[in-house]
Design a protein around this motif. Sequence first.
Motif, mmCIF file in Angstrom:
data_model
loop_
_atom_site.group_PDB
_atom_site.id
_atom_site.type_symbol
_atom_site.label_atom_id
_atom_site.label_comp_id
_atom_site.label_asym_id
_atom_site.label_seq_id
_atom_site.Cartn_x
_atom_site.Cartn_y
_atom_site.Cartn_z
ATOM 1 N N PRO A 80 12.763 -21.972 -22.354
ATOM 2 C CA PRO A 80 13.211 -20.874 -21.490
ATOM 3 C C PRO A 80 12.264 -19.676 -21.576
ATOM 4 O O PRO A 80 11.423 -19.589 -22.475
ATOM 5 C CB PRO A 80 14.585 -20.517 -22.080
ATOM 6 N N ALA A 81 12.434 -18.745 -20.679
ATOM 7 C CA ALA A 81 11.595 -17.549 -20.646
ATOM 8 C C ALA A 81 11.726 -16.735 -21.925
ATOM 9 O O ALA A 81 10.753 -16.133 -22.383
ATOM 10 C CB ALA A 81 11.941 -16.687 -19.436
ATOM 11 N N VAL A 82 12.908 -16.728 -22.523
ATOM 12 C CA VAL A 82 13.092 -15.941 -23.748
ATOM 13 C C VAL A 82 12.162 -16.441 -24.855
ATOM 14 O O VAL A 82 11.597 -15.647 -25.613
ATOM 15 C CB VAL A 82 14.579 -15.932 -24.199
ATOM 16 N N THR A 83 11.958 -17.743 -24.932
ATOM 17 C CA THR A 83 11.043 -18.318 -25.925
ATOM 18 C C THR A 83 9.605 -17.909 -25.628
ATOM 19 O O THR A 83 8.858 -17.524 -26.534
ATOM 20 C CB THR A 83 11.180 -19.849 -25.956
ATOM 21 N N ALA A 84 9.220 -17.967 -24.362
ATOM 22 C CA ALA A 84 7.869 -17.545 -23.979
ATOM 23 C C ALA A 84 7.682 -16.056 -24.262
ATOM 24 O O ALA A 84 6.632 -15.651 -24.756
ATOM 25 C CB ALA A 84 7.617 -17.849 -22.507
ATOM 26 N N GLY A 85 8.694 -15.255 -23.980
ATOM 27 C CA GLY A 85 8.608 -13.823 -24.238
ATOM 28 C C GLY A 85 8.393 -13.519 -25.708
ATOM 29 O O GLY A 85 7.591 -12.655 -26.058
ATOM 30 N N ARG A 86 9.105 -14.236 -26.554
ATOM 31 C CA ARG A 86 8.916 -14.040 -28.004
ATOM 32 C C ARG A 86 7.503 -14.431 -28.415
ATOM 33 O O ARG A 86 6.879 -13.753 -29.237
ATOM 34 C CB ARG A 86 9.928 -14.862 -28.781
ATOM 35 N N LEU A 87 7.019 -15.533 -27.870
ATOM 36 C CA LEU A 87 5.660 -15.991 -28.180
ATOM 37 C C LEU A 87 4.628 -14.946 -27.771
ATOM 38 O O LEU A 87 3.690 -14.647 -28.508
ATOM 39 C CB LEU A 87 5.379 -17.321 -27.471
ATOM 40 N N PHE A 88 4.813 -14.360 -26.589
ATOM 41 C CA PHE A 88 3.866 -13.377 -26.056
ATOM 42 C C PHE A 88 4.073 -11.975 -26.613
ATOM 43 O O PHE A 88 3.205 -11.126 -26.484
ATOM 44 C CB PHE A 88 3.991 -13.276 -24.533
ATOM 45 N N GLY A 89 5.264 -11.732 -27.158
ATOM 46 C CA GLY A 89 5.590 -10.376 -27.600
ATOM 47 C C GLY A 89 5.879 -9.445 -26.438
ATOM 48 O O GLY A 89 5.540 -8.263 -26.483
ATOM 49 N N ILE A 90 6.482 -9.997 -25.370
ATOM 50 C CA ILE A 90 6.819 -9.199 -24.188
ATOM 51 C C ILE A 90 8.298 -9.393 -23.868
ATOM 52 O O ILE A 90 8.914 -10.357 -24.325
ATOM 53 C CB ILE A 90 5.941 -9.586 -22.972
ATOM 54 N N PRO A 91 8.872 -8.502 -23.056
ATOM 55 C CA PRO A 91 10.286 -8.649 -22.686
ATOM 56 C C PRO A 91 10.541 -9.957 -21.923
ATOM 57 O O PRO A 91 9.662 -10.477 -21.223
ATOM 58 C CB PRO A 91 10.556 -7.448 -21.785
ATOM 59 N N ALA A 105 -7.481 -11.843 -16.786
ATOM 60 C CA ALA A 105 -7.940 -12.424 -18.050
ATOM 61 C C ALA A 105 -6.775 -12.535 -19.031
ATOM 62 O O ALA A 105 -6.642 -13.532 -19.743
ATOM 63 C CB ALA A 105 -9.067 -11.586 -18.649
ATOM 64 N N ARG A 106 -5.904 -11.529 -19.056
ATOM 65 C CA ARG A 106 -4.734 -11.570 -19.956
ATOM 66 C C ARG A 106 -3.789 -12.712 -19.560
ATOM 67 O O ARG A 106 -3.246 -13.389 -20.438
ATOM 68 C CB ARG A 106 -3.989 -10.234 -19.941
ATOM 69 N N GLU A 107 -3.617 -12.952 -18.279
ATOM 70 C CA GLU A 107 -2.763 -14.058 -17.843
ATOM 71 C C GLU A 107 -3.370 -15.409 -18.218
ATOM 72 O O GLU A 107 -2.646 -16.325 -18.581
ATOM 73 C CB GLU A 107 -2.486 -13.963 -16.348
ATOM 74 N N HIS A 108 -4.674 -15.510 -18.192
ATOM 75 C CA HIS A 108 -5.345 -16.732 -18.673
ATOM 76 C C HIS A 108 -5.041 -16.927 -20.155
ATOM 77 O O HIS A 108 -4.762 -18.039 -20.593
ATOM 78 C CB HIS A 108 -6.855 -16.636 -18.458
ATOM 79 N N GLU A 109 -5.107 -15.836 -20.909
ATOM 80 C CA GLU A 109 -4.804 -15.905 -22.341
ATOM 81 C C GLU A 109 -3.349 -16.317 -22.573
ATOM 82 O O GLU A 109 -3.064 -17.142 -23.450
ATOM 83 C CB GLU A 109 -5.054 -14.551 -23.004
ATOM 84 N N LEU A 110 -2.434 -15.748 -21.791
ATOM 85 C CA LEU A 110 -1.022 -16.097 -21.938
ATOM 86 C C LEU A 110 -0.784 -17.572 -21.638
ATOM 87 O O LEU A 110 -0.026 -18.245 -22.343
ATOM 88 C CB LEU A 110 -0.148 -15.225 -21.033
ATOM 89 N N LEU A 111 -1.442 -18.087 -20.606
ATOM 90 C CA LEU A 111 -1.306 -19.505 -20.283
ATOM 91 C C LEU A 111 -1.788 -20.357 -21.448
ATOM 92 O O LEU A 111 -1.129 -21.317 -21.841
ATOM 93 C CB LEU A 111 -2.069 -19.851 -19.006
ATOM 94 N N ALA A 112 -2.922 -19.985 -22.025
ATOM 95 C CA ALA A 112 -3.441 -20.728 -23.175
ATOM 96 C C ALA A 112 -2.475 -20.632 -24.357
ATOM 97 O O ALA A 112 -2.208 -21.635 -25.035
ATOM 98 C CB ALA A 112 -4.823 -20.209 -23.558
ATOM 99 N N GLU A 113 -1.912 -19.448 -24.604
ATOM 100 C CA GLU A 113 -0.944 -19.272 -25.697
ATOM 101 C C GLU A 113 0.308 -20.112 -25.470
ATOM 102 O O GLU A 113 0.904 -20.628 -26.411
ATOM 103 C CB GLU A 113 -0.540 -17.800 -25.824
ATOM 104 N N LEU A 114 0.700 -20.243 -24.220
ATOM 105 C CA LEU A 114 1.913 -20.980 -23.876
ATOM 106 C C LEU A 114 1.830 -22.449 -24.277
ATOM 107 O O LEU A 114 2.848 -23.089 -24.516
ATOM 108 C CB LEU A 114 2.163 -20.844 -22.369
ATOM 109 N N THR A 115 0.627 -22.960 -24.422
ATOM 110 C CA THR A 115 0.473 -24.377 -24.803
ATOM 111 C C THR A 115 1.032 -24.656 -26.192
ATOM 112 O O THR A 115 1.313 -25.807 -26.514
ATOM 113 C CB THR A 115 -0.999 -24.831 -24.736
ATOM 114 N N ALA A 116 1.221 -23.609 -26.992
ATOM 115 C CA ALA A 116 1.813 -23.795 -28.322
ATOM 116 C C ALA A 116 3.227 -24.372 -28.226
ATOM 117 O O ALA A 116 3.713 -24.983 -29.180
ATOM 118 C CB ALA A 116 1.846 -22.474 -29.077
#
Length: 83
Positions: free
Chosen positions: A24-35, A6-17
């Motif tokens: 790059p992954a660093v941008t996605a990490g900042r968006l998600f608040g993860i390393p 369920a969290r990965e579904h949420e991350l995918l939805a957040e990634l649409t921003a």
Amino acid sequence: MRGFSAREHELLAELTALGRGPFPAVTAGRLFGIPEQAAEDFLERLTDVSLLEMAGVGATGLPQYRFHEVVLMFARSLAGARC
């Protein structure tokens, strides 16, 4: 999306921003608040199942990812379904 939590579904939805453009992954990490490495692992998993595609290498030498337009629309619908 079988095999995704369920969290990965949420991350995918957040990634649409990030939209259709490459990121790059660093941008996605900042968006998600993860390393960055955790974001990279997630983006690679999405790429493996064709939910993201490789967009080459950016000026910083980091791999770039992007959504195909149809997948972007699908992922945005996940966000709408949670409301």
